[in-house]
Design a protein around this motif. Structure first.
Motif, PDB file in Angstrom:
ATOM      1  N   MET A 104      25.568 -33.307  31.300  1.00 22.12           N
ATOM      2  CA  MET A 104      25.678 -33.190  32.671  1.00 22.12           C
ATOM      3  C   MET A 104      24.789 -34.277  33.197  1.00 22.12           C
ATOM      4  SD  MET A 104      28.635 -32.133  33.397  1.00 22.12           S
ATOM      5  CE  MET A 104      28.971 -33.045  31.745  1.00 22.12           C
ATOM      6  N   GLU A 105      23.524 -34.316  32.777  1.00 25.31           N
ATOM      7  CA  GLU A 105      22.341 -34.953  33.220  1.00 25.31           C
ATOM      8  C   GLU A 105      22.446 -36.243  32.548  1.00 25.31           C
ATOM      9  OE1 GLU A 105      18.905 -32.416  32.199  1.00 25.31           O
ATOM     10  OE2 GLU A 105      19.629 -30.841  33.553  1.00 25.31           O
ATOM     11  N   PHE A 106      23.203 -36.729  31.771  1.00 23.45           N
ATOM     12  CA  PHE A 106      23.546 -38.016  31.139  1.00 23.45           C
ATOM     13  C   PHE A 106      22.156 -38.411  30.291  1.00 23.45           C
ATOM     14  CE2 PHE A 106      25.518 -38.343  35.031  1.00 23.45           C
ATOM     15  CZ  PHE A 106      26.694 -38.641  34.726  1.00 23.45           C
ATOM     16  N   ASN A 107      21.558 -37.070  29.634  1.00 16.53           N
ATOM     17  CA  ASN A 107      20.526 -37.294  28.552  1.00 16.53           C
ATOM     18  C   ASN A 107      21.008 -37.170  27.146  1.00 16.53           C
ATOM     19  OD1 ASN A 107      18.178 -36.783  27.333  1.00 16.53           O
ATOM     20  ND2 ASN A 107      17.422 -35.459  28.843  1.00 16.53           N
ATOM     21  N   SER A 108      21.374 -38.394  26.742  1.00 20.42           N
ATOM     22  CA  SER A 108      21.763 -38.531  25.561  1.00 20.42           C
ATOM     23  C   SER A 108      20.797 -38.096  24.315  1.00 20.42           C
ATOM     24  CB  SER A 108      22.225 -39.906  25.138  1.00 20.42           C
ATOM     25  OG  SER A 108      21.432 -40.615  25.487  1.00 20.42           O
ATOM     26  N   SER A 109      19.641 -38.688  24.575  1.00 19.62           N
ATOM     27  CA  SER A 109      18.478 -38.133  23.349  1.00 19.62           C
ATOM     28  C   SER A 109      18.394 -36.680  23.274  1.00 19.62           C
ATOM     29  CB  SER A 109      17.210 -38.708  24.018  1.00 19.62           C
ATOM     30  OG  SER A 109      16.805 -38.322  24.983  1.00 19.62           O
ATOM     31  N   LYS A 110      18.473 -35.992  24.263  1.00 14.38           N
ATOM     32  CA  LYS A 110      18.425 -34.407  24.465  1.00 14.38           C
ATOM     33  C   LYS A 110      19.477 -33.960  23.658  1.00 14.38           C
ATOM     34  CE  LYS A 110      16.740 -30.238  25.421  1.00 14.38           C
ATOM     35  NZ  LYS A 110      15.550 -29.659  24.605  1.00 14.38           N
ATOM     36  N   ALA A 111      20.849 -34.499  24.081  1.00 11.52           N
ATOM     37  CA  ALA A 111      22.066 -34.205  23.544  1.00 11.52           C
ATOM     38  C   ALA A 111      22.170 -34.249  21.938  1.00 11.52           C
ATOM     39  CB  ALA A 111      23.265 -34.716  24.175  1.00 11.52           C
ATOM     40  N   HIS A 112      21.539 -35.402  21.706  1.00 11.44           N
ATOM     41  CA  HIS A 112      21.444 -35.546  20.036  1.00 11.44           C
ATOM     42  C   HIS A 112      20.423 -34.555  19.192  1.00 11.44           C
ATOM     43  CE1 HIS A 112      23.806 -39.510  19.389  1.00 11.44           C
ATOM     44  NE2 HIS A 112      23.221 -39.826  20.359  1.00 11.44           N
ATOM     45  N   GLU A 113      19.832 -34.366  19.899  1.00  9.61           N
ATOM     46  CA  GLU A 113      18.714 -33.560  19.363  1.00  9.61           C
ATOM     47  C   GLU A 113      19.201 -32.145  19.266  1.00  9.61           C
ATOM     48  OE1 GLU A 113      14.479 -31.070  20.911  1.00  9.61           O
ATOM     49  OE2 GLU A 113      14.787 -32.896  21.750  1.00  9.61           O
ATOM     50  N   LEU A 114      19.889 -31.437  20.281  1.00 13.02           N
ATOM     51  CA  LEU A 114      20.506 -30.163  20.384  1.00 13.02           C
ATOM     52  C   LEU A 114      21.482 -30.217  19.286  1.00 13.02           C
ATOM     53  CD1 LEU A 114      20.706 -29.663  24.050  1.00 13.02           C
ATOM     54  CD2 LEU A 114      19.512 -28.177  22.356  1.00 13.02           C
ATOM     55  N   ILE A 115      22.468 -31.318  19.232  1.00  9.57           N
ATOM     56  CA  ILE A 115      23.378 -31.284  18.081  1.00  9.57           C
ATOM     57  C   ILE A 115      22.749 -31.333  16.813  1.00  9.57           C
ATOM     58  CG2 ILE A 115      25.437 -32.717  17.123  1.00  9.57           C
ATOM     59  CD1 ILE A 115      26.277 -33.662  19.785  1.00  9.57           C
ATOM     60  N   ASN A 116      21.774 -31.964  16.498  1.00 10.72           N
ATOM     61  CA  ASN A 116      21.157 -32.221  15.117  1.00 10.72           C
ATOM     62  C   ASN A 116      20.639 -30.760  14.760  1.00 10.72           C
ATOM     63  OD1 ASN A 116      21.584 -34.755  14.844  1.00 10.72           O
ATOM     64  ND2 ASN A 116      19.637 -35.380  15.584  1.00 10.72           N
ATOM     65  N   TYR A 117      19.771 -30.049  15.839  1.00  7.65           N
ATOM     66  CA  TYR A 117      19.513 -28.846  15.684  1.00  7.65           C
ATOM     67  C   TYR A 117      20.563 -27.627  15.207  1.00  7.65           C
ATOM     68  CZ  TYR A 117      17.214 -24.257  16.785  1.00  7.65           C
ATOM     69  OH  TYR A 117      16.988 -22.872  16.923  1.00  7.65           O
ATOM     70  N   ALA A 118      21.728 -27.781  15.947  1.00  4.09           N
ATOM     71  CA  ALA A 118      22.905 -26.926  15.470  1.00  4.09           C
ATOM     72  C   ALA A 118      23.252 -27.312  13.911  1.00  4.09           C
ATOM     73  CB  ALA A 118      23.978 -27.245  16.419  1.00  4.09           C
ATOM     74  N   PHE A 119      23.301 -28.546  13.653  1.00  3.74           N
ATOM     75  CA  PHE A 119      23.607 -28.791  12.133  1.00  3.74           C
ATOM     76  C   PHE A 119      22.604 -28.260  11.253  1.00  3.74           C
ATOM     77  CE2 PHE A 119      26.202 -32.761  13.551  1.00  3.74           C
ATOM     78  CZ  PHE A 119      27.497 -32.210  13.396  1.00  3.74           C
ATOM     79  N   ASN A 120      21.251 -28.028  11.760  1.00  6.09           N
ATOM     80  CA  ASN A 120      20.291 -27.355  10.925  1.00  6.09           C
ATOM     81  C   ASN A 120      20.645 -25.810  10.534  1.00  6.09           C
ATOM     82  OD1 ASN A 120      17.940 -27.697   9.524  1.00  6.09           O
ATOM     83  ND2 ASN A 120      16.892 -27.004  11.162  1.00  6.09           N
ATOM     84  N   LEU A 121      21.199 -25.285  11.754  1.00  7.05           N
ATOM     85  CA  LEU A 121      21.281 -23.952  11.635  1.00  7.05           C
ATOM     86  C   LEU A 121      22.708 -23.569  11.073  1.00  7.05           C
ATOM     87  CD1 LEU A 121      19.859 -22.877  15.070  1.00  7.05           C
ATOM     88  CD2 LEU A 121      18.764 -22.287  13.006  1.00  7.05           C
ATOM     89  N   PHE A 122      23.975 -24.225  11.384  1.00  6.39           N
ATOM     90  CA  PHE A 122      25.066 -23.914  11.296  1.00  6.39           C
ATOM     91  C   PHE A 122      25.899 -24.864  10.366  1.00  6.39           C
ATOM     92  CE2 PHE A 122      24.282 -22.642  15.580  1.00  6.39           C
ATOM     93  CZ  PHE A 122      24.146 -21.109  15.214  1.00  6.39           C
ATOM     94  N   THR A 123      26.978 -24.225   9.621  1.00  3.81           N
ATOM     95  CA  THR A 123      27.655 -25.366   8.863  1.00  3.81           C
ATOM     96  C   THR A 123      28.250 -26.333  10.028  1.00  3.81           C
ATOM     97  OG1 THR A 123      29.757 -24.006   8.967  1.00  3.81           O
ATOM     98  CG2 THR A 123      28.341 -23.598   7.201  1.00  3.81           C
ATOM     99  N   ILE A 124      28.753 -27.516   9.169  1.00  5.86           N
ATOM    100  CA  ILE A 124      29.503 -28.657   9.956  1.00  5.86           C
ATOM    101  C   ILE A 124      30.792 -28.306  10.731  1.00  5.86           C
ATOM    102  CG2 ILE A 124      30.515 -30.900   9.840  1.00  5.86           C
ATOM    103  CD1 ILE A 124      28.686 -31.688   7.420  1.00  5.86           C
ATOM    104  N   ASP A 125      31.281 -27.418   9.893  1.00  3.69           N
ATOM    105  CA  ASP A 125      32.720 -26.934  10.491  1.00  3.69           C
ATOM    106  C   ASP A 125      32.517 -26.016  11.693  1.00  3.69           C
ATOM    107  OD1 ASP A 125      34.207 -28.273   8.669  1.00  3.69           O
ATOM    108  OD2 ASP A 125      34.687 -26.601   7.501  1.00  3.69           O
ATOM    109  N   LYS A 126      31.434 -25.120  11.589  1.00  5.76           N
ATOM    110  CA  LYS A 126      31.127 -24.218  12.692  1.00  5.76           C
ATOM    111  C   LYS A 126      30.601 -24.991  14.035  1.00  5.76           C
ATOM    112  CE  LYS A 126      30.068 -20.201  14.191  1.00  5.76           C
ATOM    113  NZ  LYS A 126      30.960 -18.805  14.483  1.00  5.76           N
ATOM    114  N   THR A 127      29.708 -25.886  13.680  1.00  8.30           N
ATOM    115  CA  THR A 127      29.127 -26.834  14.708  1.00  8.30           C
ATOM    116  C   THR A 127      30.068 -27.450  15.684  1.00  8.30           C
ATOM    117  OG1 THR A 127      27.008 -26.971  13.679  1.00  8.30           O
ATOM    118  CG2 THR A 127      27.305 -28.557  15.369  1.00  8.30           C
TER     119      THR A 127
END
Length: 302
Positions: A104-127
Motif C-alpha cells: 500500500m506504500e508502493f514499497n517494492s524493496s520492502k515487499a521483496h524482503e518480506l516475501i524472501n523472509y517468508a520463504f525462509n520460514l515456510f514452504t513454498i506452497d505455504k507462502t
C-alpha cells in the motif's frame, strides 16, 4: 527477523549434514523443498529451519527412500510443514500485515524482503497459498469497497503476480503426467487465483499451459485440438460470469469426452448447494486437500 534468518553457507551445511554441495543444489533445484536466502554476494544462506528439513530428508534417504519419495512424504505428512502452532500462525499473520502495508506504500524493496523472509520460514506452497493468496483477496476487497485507489490495486496485484509467475515457471515437469490447460472462464479478467492454482499443478510436476484471462469465442477449441491435454481448468470469480462458465464446461464435456474439466473460483464455490451437487464432479475445491483429492481420483483412472 534475525532468529530464523539464513546464517550457514552451503559449505557449512555440507559439513554438518554430510551431504555434497552439488547434491544439495540439485535437490533444491529439482524439488524446491526449501528456499535459502542469498547474501549480497549471491551465496546461499541456510537457517535452522532449513537444517531441520534437510536432516529429516537425509534420514529418510538413509532408510532407503529415494529423495523424491522423501519429499513427497514431507509434503503429505505435514512434517515440518510450519508445525501449525500458534507461534507460526502469528508469524505468518505478522508478515502478511507488514507485506500489505508495504504494498500500500508502493514499497517494492520492502515487499521483496518480506516475501524472501517468508520463504525462509515456510514452504513454498505455504507462502504462496496461505500468505500471498489472502493478500490478493484482501487487496481486491479493499479496492471494491473504495478503501484504496486503482493505482494501489494495480501495483499490488502486478507485484504479487510477478513473484508467483517467476516461481511457478521454474518447476520442472514430469513426462509421466498429462498436460493441462488453465484459463479463465468467459468474461473473466481476474487471473491471479488461477495462476496460484497453476503453480500448485506445476509444483506437482504437471506441464501446464497458462492462458490467463478469457479467450475469444472458439479460440479455446483451437488450443485444445493443438495440445490435446488431459486436463482443462476454468476459473470464475464473478457471479455474472458463472452461467457462461458452466455452459462452456458442459460443451467441453460433450465435445471432449476424454478431457477432465475442472472448475473453481469464488463464483463457483459460492454456488447454491443444489447447483453445486449438479456439478460436483467438476468442482476442484478451494483448499489444497480438495485439490489433491480431485486430481488423485482422476490420475488414478489413467
Amino acid at each position: 527477523m534475525g532468529s530464523s534468518a539464513g546464517k550457514y553457507n552451503i559449505k557449512a551445511v555440507s559439513t554438518m549434514l554430510g551431504i555434497q554441495p552439488g547434491t544439495l543444489r540439485a535437490w533444491e533445484r529439482r524439488y524446491q523443498m526449501i528456499a535459502p536466502v542469498r547474501n549480497e554476494s549471491g551465496h546461499r544462506l541456510y537457517s535452522e529451519e532449513h537444517l531441520k528439513v534437510l536432516r529429516w530428508l537425509i534420514s529418510k534417504v538413509d532408510q532407503g527412500f529415494t529423495i523424491s519419495q522423501a519429499v513427497s512424504l514431507l509434503e503429505n505428512s505435514g512434517h515440518f510443514r510450519e508445525q501449525a502452532d500458534s507461534t507460526k500462525k502469528d508469524k505468518l499473520n505478522e508478515i502478511g500485515e507488514e507485506l500489505l502495508d508495504a504494498l500500500m506504500e508502493f514499497n517494492s524493496s520492502k515487499a521483496h524482503e518480506l516475501i524472501n523472509y517468508a520463504f525462509n520460514l515456510f514452504t513454498i506452497d505455504k507462502t504462496v497459498i496461505d500468505l500471498l493468496g489472502p493478500i490478493l483477496i484482501k487487496v481486491g476487497d479493499l479496492w471494491e469497497e473504495g478503501s484504496i485507489t486503482t493505482a494501489h490495486e494495480h501495483f499490488a496485484t502486478s507485484f504479487l503476480r510477478s513473484r508467483i509467475e517467476g516461481l511457478s515457471s521454474s518447476f520442472p515437469h514430469s513426462s509421466f503426467l498429462p498436460r493441462a490447460i488453465a484459463v479463465c472462464g468467459p468474461g473473466e479478467r481476474h487471473e491471479l487465483g488461477l495462476l496460484m492454482y497453476t503453480m500448485f499443478l506445476r509444483r506437482k510436476g504437471f506441464e501446464v499451459v497458462f492462458l490467463g484471462t478469457s479467450l475469444a469465442e472458439n479460440d479455446l477449441e483451437v488450443v485444445l485440438d493443438k495440445i490435446e491435454p488431459k486436463f482443462l481448468f476454468l476459473s470464475c470469480t464473478l457471479e455474472e460470469n458463472r452461467k457462461a462458465t458452466l455452459d462452456l464446461m458442459e460443451i467441453l464435456n460433450r465435445n471432449y469426452p476424454n478431457l477432465h474439466v475442472g472448475i473453481g473460483g469464488i463464483a463457483i464455490d459460492s454456488m447454491p448447494v443444489e447447483q453445486r451437487k449438479n456439478h460436483q464432479e467438476n468442482i476442484v475445491g478451494i483448499s489444497r486437500t480438495e485439490w489433491e483429492k480431485w486430481l488423485k481420483k482422476r490420475i488414478d483412472s489413467f
